[in-house]
Design a protein around this motif. Structure first.
Motif, PDB file in Angstrom:
ATOM      1  N   GLU A 203      19.727  48.226  25.351  1.00 35.74           N
ATOM      2  CA  GLU A 203      19.269  46.864  25.501  1.00 35.74           C
ATOM      3  C   GLU A 203      20.577  45.751  25.283  1.00 35.74           C
ATOM      4  O   GLU A 203      21.419  45.965  24.227  1.00 35.74           O
ATOM      5  CB  GLU A 203      18.155  46.423  24.789  1.00 35.74           C
ATOM      6  N   ILE A 204      20.533  44.733  25.967  1.00 39.36           N
ATOM      7  CA  ILE A 204      21.728  43.606  25.578  1.00 39.36           C
ATOM      8  C   ILE A 204      21.086  42.616  24.708  1.00 39.36           C
ATOM      9  O   ILE A 204      19.938  42.243  25.102  1.00 39.36           O
ATOM     10  CB  ILE A 204      21.987  43.114  27.033  1.00 39.36           C
ATOM     11  N   GLY A 205      21.844  42.216  23.998  1.00 38.34           N
ATOM     12  CA  GLY A 205      21.780  40.842  23.204  1.00 38.34           C
ATOM     13  C   GLY A 205      20.422  40.769  22.357  1.00 38.34           C
ATOM     14  O   GLY A 205      19.728  39.926  22.502  1.00 38.34           O
ATOM     15  N   LEU A 206      19.957  41.632  21.496  1.00 39.73           N
ATOM     16  CA  LEU A 206      18.644  41.814  20.650  1.00 39.73           C
ATOM     17  C   LEU A 206      19.109  40.975  19.402  1.00 39.73           C
ATOM     18  O   LEU A 206      20.519  40.780  19.108  1.00 39.73           O
ATOM     19  CB  LEU A 206      18.365  43.105  20.352  1.00 39.73           C
ATOM     20  N   TYR A 234      26.689  46.564  16.562  1.00 38.27           N
ATOM     21  CA  TYR A 234      25.494  46.295  17.321  1.00 38.27           C
ATOM     22  C   TYR A 234      24.804  45.613  16.098  1.00 38.27           C
ATOM     23  O   TYR A 234      23.842  44.472  17.062  1.00 38.27           O
ATOM     24  CB  TYR A 234      24.827  47.813  17.300  1.00 38.27           C
ATOM     25  N   ILE A 235      24.671  45.483  15.242  1.00 38.30           N
ATOM     26  CA  ILE A 235      23.924  44.706  14.222  1.00 38.30           C
ATOM     27  C   ILE A 235      24.182  43.141  14.511  1.00 38.30           C
ATOM     28  O   ILE A 235      23.404  42.313  14.588  1.00 38.30           O
ATOM     29  CB  ILE A 235      24.240  45.061  12.529  1.00 38.30           C
ATOM     30  N   GLU A 236      25.599  42.800  14.763  1.00 37.44           N
ATOM     31  CA  GLU A 236      25.912  41.692  14.912  1.00 37.44           C
ATOM     32  C   GLU A 236      25.795  41.186  16.321  1.00 37.44           C
ATOM     33  O   GLU A 236      25.224  40.216  16.592  1.00 37.44           O
ATOM     34  CB  GLU A 236      27.429  41.374  14.564  1.00 37.44           C
ATOM     35  N   THR A 237      26.157  42.192  17.550  1.00 34.74           N
ATOM     36  CA  THR A 237      25.944  41.695  18.554  1.00 34.74           C
ATOM     37  C   THR A 237      24.777  41.698  19.335  1.00 34.74           C
ATOM     38  O   THR A 237      24.486  41.097  20.369  1.00 34.74           O
ATOM     39  CB  THR A 237      27.213  42.533  19.576  1.00 34.74           C
ATOM     40  N   GLY A 238      23.845  42.548  18.877  1.00 37.94           N
ATOM     41  CA  GLY A 238      22.665  42.899  19.365  1.00 37.94           C
ATOM     42  C   GLY A 238      22.586  43.727  20.589  1.00 37.94           C
ATOM     43  O   GLY A 238      21.738  44.260  21.379  1.00 37.94           O
ATOM     44  N   ASN A 239      23.664  44.132  20.931  1.00 36.31           N
ATOM     45  CA  ASN A 239      24.113  45.306  22.052  1.00 36.31           C
ATOM     46  C   ASN A 239      23.801  46.623  21.534  1.00 36.31           C
ATOM     47  O   ASN A 239      24.551  47.090  20.742  1.00 36.31           O
ATOM     48  CB  ASN A 239      25.437  45.221  22.773  1.00 36.31           C
ATOM     49  N   VAL A 240      22.823  47.160  22.058  1.00 38.85           N
ATOM     50  CA  VAL A 240      22.400  48.590  21.208  1.00 38.85           C
ATOM     51  C   VAL A 240      22.380  49.632  22.282  1.00 38.85           C
ATOM     52  O   VAL A 240      21.551  49.637  23.473  1.00 38.85           O
ATOM     53  CB  VAL A 240      20.960  48.513  20.611  1.00 38.85           C
TER      54      VAL A 240
END
Ligand code: 2AM
Ligand code: CA
Ligand code: CA
Ligand code: CA
Length: 264
Positions: A203-206, A234-240
């Motif tokens: 997912e993008i942007g969580l 990923y923890i910062e960008t939310g891109n997972v």
């Protein structure tokens, strides 16, 4: 069980009690519109307050980052809380939502709880101690081929700046996997990867509170989590991107041609 995890479970169960009671009469709830497609109900707020009360009663010096009330305190221990992940589902009586609580120590994931009150599924993990579903050890799936895999995702819902990129990814995934699911609670989707119910997820942007607990569950269940480059941001960008190790690598390969400079 680690005492901090025991406290997190107590907090999650307290929140779940509030959520379950409210689910008996969702039409009675006051719902506020935060922005387009972004709703918050009194249940989100009450569940969050109950969680914070339990955590700060046990650990008054700890810091908090919670979806509805933001950041408070300053400590090397920070609790990251999503009191109700999947509010849209909850408000429709669609039983796929969760309570997500993670503890970071000096920025590193340390304890995790994701609780599904509809099914009474309690997912827990402590760093280095494995991941559990209701006291039974869980592992990521051992599926080797993306073509045979069931993959979870979340749709863009508010920020549509990456919509075309997302849809191109989605198109590719539909053709290269055994199926794609969009259940609607990212925290629970990640817990499902940890339990092998899904083979992978992207997912993008969580937000940090959507993913913190789920990411530790996956790591402790033998899976991998990364951003679109497989890195640690990923923890910062939310891109997972997440999955069992084999599927994780194949997901990164499928997603790579779609990446734009704006997407880390
Ligand atoms: P929330 O329910 O805590 O806000 C899934 O893509 C994630 O996006 C969920 O974890 C959900 O978290 C969040 N989200 C917020 N608003 C949404 C919406 N209208 N539709 C889908 N997901 C939404
Ligand atoms: Ca929300
Ligand atoms: Ca959320
Ligand atoms: Ca939420």
């Amino acid at each position: 069980m680690h005492p901090m995890l025991t406290t997190a479970v107590k907090a999650a169960r307290r929140a779940a009690g509030i959520i379950n009671r409210a689910s008996q009469d969702i039409d009675a709830l006051t719902v506020k519109h935060k922005s387009h497609n972004d709703y918050v109900s009194e249940v989100d707020r009450a569940a969050e307050q109950a969680i914070i009360d339990v955590l700060l009663t046990a650990y008054p010096s700890h810091a908090i980052l919670a979806e509805e009330s933001g950041a408070q305190g300053d400590s090397e221990f920070q609790w990251v809380i999503d009191p109700l992940d999947g509010t849209t589902n909850f408000l429709h009586g669609f039983p796929q939502y969760s309570v997500s609580i993670a503890l970071l120590h000096k920025g590193q994931l340390n304890q995790a709880v994701v609780y599904d009150p509809s099914r009474n599924d309690l997912f827990t993990a402590s760093r280095g101690q494995g991941a559990y579903l209701n006291d039974r050890r869980i592992r990521v799936s051992n599926r080797l081929k993306l073509a045979e895999s069931l993959i979870g995702t979340g749709f863009p819902y508010r920020d549509f700046s990456h919509l075309d990129v997302y849809l191109a990814m989605f198109r590719d995934m539909l053709q290269k996997t055994s199926g794609v699911r969009r259940p609607g609670s990212a925290a629970l989707d990640l817990a499902y990867v940890a339990a092998g119910r899904l083979d992978g997820f992207w997912e993008i942007g969580l937000n940090k509170w959507d993913i913190a607990a789920g990411c530790l569950l996956i790591q402790e269940a033998g899976g991998l989590v990364g951003d679109f480059h497989g890195d640690d941001t990923y923890i910062e960008t939310g891109n997972v991107v997440a999955g069992n190790p084999k599927i994780f690598a194949q997901l990164l390969q499928i997603l790579a041609p779609h990446l734009t400079p704006a997407l880390k």
